[in-house]
Design a protein around this motif. Structure first.
Motif, short mmCIF file in Angstrom:
data_model
loop_
_atom_site.label_atom_id
_atom_site.label_comp_id
_atom_site.label_asym_id
_atom_site.label_seq_id
_atom_site.Cartn_x
_atom_site.Cartn_y
_atom_site.Cartn_z
N VAL A 90 2.30 7.31 -6.64
CA VAL A 90 1.27 8.14 -6.75
C VAL A 90 2.07 9.63 -6.67
N SER A 91 2.64 9.92 -5.38
CA SER A 91 3.47 11.13 -5.01
C SER A 91 4.34 11.17 -5.98
N ILE A 125 -0.78 9.00 5.36
CA ILE A 125 -2.03 8.03 4.96
C ILE A 125 -1.71 6.45 5.11
N ASN A 126 -0.55 6.01 4.85
CA ASN A 126 -0.37 4.56 5.11
C ASN A 126 -0.48 4.40 6.35
N ALA A 186 2.10 10.74 1.78
CA ALA A 186 1.78 9.15 1.58
C ALA A 186 2.08 8.41 2.89
N THR A 187 3.14 8.78 3.74
CA THR A 187 3.37 7.70 5.00
C THR A 187 2.26 7.99 6.02
N VAL A 235 0.83 -1.01 -0.14
CA VAL A 235 0.03 0.07 0.18
C VAL A 235 1.14 1.11 0.01
N LEU A 236 1.88 1.19 1.07
CA LEU A 236 2.86 2.30 0.78
C LEU A 236 3.53 2.69 -0.66
N THR A 237 3.91 1.50 -1.00
CA THR A 237 4.63 1.81 -2.24
C THR A 237 3.74 2.22 -3.52
N LEU A 238 2.44 1.93 -3.44
CA LEU A 238 1.63 2.54 -4.33
C LEU A 238 1.34 4.21 -3.94
N LEU A 239 1.30 4.46 -2.74
CA LEU A 239 0.95 5.97 -2.39
C LEU A 239 2.20 6.64 -2.71
N ILE A 240 3.50 6.13 -2.37
CA ILE A 240 4.60 6.76 -3.05
C ILE A 240 4.72 7.01 -4.29
#
Length: 491
Positions: free
Chosen positions: A375-376, A392-393, A389-390, A368-373
């Motif tokens: 996107v950022s 939200i994660n 991102a971190t 999940v964190l990889t996806l958020l990073i």
């Protein structure tokens, strides 16, 4: 088996000394950090922050999850301790050799010529740490945080004095390198002095296999967690300047000085305590619930309070050159609110021997964190976007941890979140009041800071009392216990 009162007393005593250890240690570190921030440049902290990523990851490999396995084990022998000691020491030498040989490649990749020599010197801390792992495990198993407190205070004071002296003499980033080495060496030396355990000349494959079966999954999950906890250092170090990395590094350090005092004390006390009652489901649930609610009651207002007062705090303590760190610090505190809750939920999985589930959760959360990073980075949101991102994660991870820990004990994720909601709402109300009160005083940072802190404390305690929040009385009794012990000692 210990009765309920004995367990409660041991838990409270352990928490008091563990928190005192981390508070005193981090308090000293906090003062040292303020002095160093005024003596050194942001880029110095950026360089050391980048180096420490490799040290922290290597330390996880050296430990290999064996510390947690030893703490959980109820019948540990001298052979077990000796076997793990020699394994840790061997891996430490191997990891030192790896970092020594790859130091130049790392330096070239990040475009920082100083990294080669710094990595080769600072990596000695791996060997130093490995010599004290078992000593610390034994103290933790005995819930002897009083000794750990004494050791930490002495080590922090000595290493801090050396570091400040070197910084004044103009040694720059090398003063930070010596600080880390001196701190760990003094701690290791005192561990051996205060704890008389000595390894036997023996190595048992049977012991190794017993702890490896449990520990290797914690090692893998720990490596994943450690890598992702430090991934922003690598990204910022690669794509931004060392000065920007320095702003981020100090924001992380100041956030950790606050929240890790609570998180680490709760985690390292709760694990041996919960492990000792792992067969009694009712007592396990009761202890778990108390830890969750009390940790939130303390950490939620602390983190939100720091978010609100961050600007005058940084202006007053560090000076204007560190103001770019403020927004990073505020976002990091929003994520830090949940750190103790993550730790306690994950402790349940370890107590129940579910290192397999522990590993699975790390893979899910880091995906999940990889996806958020990603996107950022794709949206070009900069360092603020990466930190966001971190944050939200962290909130997504709480739901994941709570859901899976609830499957191991009779305390559902829904029930856990419901128990946390009153404190969360009171904290938000307190944060709004403190923020608005800051508009009254705008010139003097010191007066504004004191005024906001007092307002926040009065509002939080008053509303908690009116709402009859049980944790208020638990914390009150903890504080009363401290003063009672101090009075007894004076008499």
């Amino acid at each position: 088996m210990e009765d309920s009162n004995s367990l409660k007393s041991k838990t409270i005593t352990g928490l008091l000394w563990s928190f005192a250890d981390l508070l005193a240690n981090h308090g000293i570190q906090f003062i040292i950090q303020i002095i160093l921030a005024r003596l050194l440049l942001p880029q110095h902290f950026g360089i050391i922050g980048l180096v420490l990523v490799f040290i922290v990851i290597s330390n996880s490999i050296v430990d290999s999850g064996f510390s947690q396995a030893l703490i959980r084990d109820q019948n540990t022998s001298q052979v077990d301790y000796s076997t793990v000691f020699y394994f840790n020491l061997l891996v430490a030498f191997v990891m030192y050799g790896v970092l020594f040989n790859f130091s130049n490649a790392i330096s070239v990749f990040f475009g920082e010529p100083q990294l080669t020599e710094i990595i080769r010197i600072i990596s000695l801390v791996l060997i130093i740490n490995s010599l004290g792992i078992i000593q610390k495990v034994i103290l933790i198993k005995n819930i002897d945080f009083r000794t750990i407190t004494k050791i930490s205070i002495v080590a922090a004071t000595i290493s801090g004095g050396i570091t400040i002296t070197l910084a004044i003499l103009g040694y720059g980033v090398w003063s930070l390198v010596i600080n880390i080495l001196a701190m760990q060496f003094v701690q290791m030396l005192l561990m051996w002095i205060f704890n008389k355990w000595i390894p036997s000349i023996t190595f048992s494959l049977q012991s190794f296999k017993k702890f490896f079966v449990f520990g290797y999954k914690l090692l893998l999950s720990g490596l994943i967690d450690t890598f992702y906890n430090n991934i922003l250092f690598l990204i910022i170090g690669k794509f931004y300047s060392s000065t920007q990395l320095g702003f981020y590094t100090n924001a992380v350090k100041f956030r950790d000085l606050a929240t890790l005092s609570i998180t680490a004390s709760v985690q390292r006390v709760s694990y041996p305590i919960l492990s000792s009652i792992q067969e009694d489901e009712q007592r396990l649930k009761s202890a778990f619930k108390m830890l969750i609610k009390t940790s939130a009651f303390i950490n939620f207002p602390l983190m939100i309070g720091l978010v609100v007062i961050a600007n005058p705090l940084f202006n007053l303590l560090l000076g204007e050159k560190w103001i770019p760190s403020v927004i990073y610090f505020q976002l990091l505190c929003l994520a830090g609110m949940l750190f103790p809750l993550h730790a306690i939920n994950l402790n349940i999985l370890q107590v129940k021997g579910r290192s397999d589930l522990f590993l699975l959760l790390e893979i899910i959360k880091k995906t999940v964190l990889t996806l958020l990073i990603a996107v950022s980075l794709l949206c070009g949101l900069g360092i603020v976007g990466l930190i966001g991102a971190t944050v939200i994660n962290s909130y997504i991870s709480l739901f994941i941890n709570a859901y899976y820990s609830s499957r191991e004990i009779d305390y559902s994720a829904k029930e856990q979140l419901r128990d946390l909601m009153p404190v969360f709402l009171i904290t938000l109300f307190m944060g709004v009041i403190v923020s608005v009160s800051g508009l009254i005083i705008t010139e003097n940072h010191f007066i504004k800071l004191i005024f906001q802190i007092c307002i926040g404390l009065v509002v939080y305690v008053t509303v908690s009392k009116l709402a009859k929040v049980q944790e208020l009385w638990i914390v009150y009794r903890l504080i009363s216990s401290i003063f009672t012990k101090l009075k007894v000692k004076k008499i």
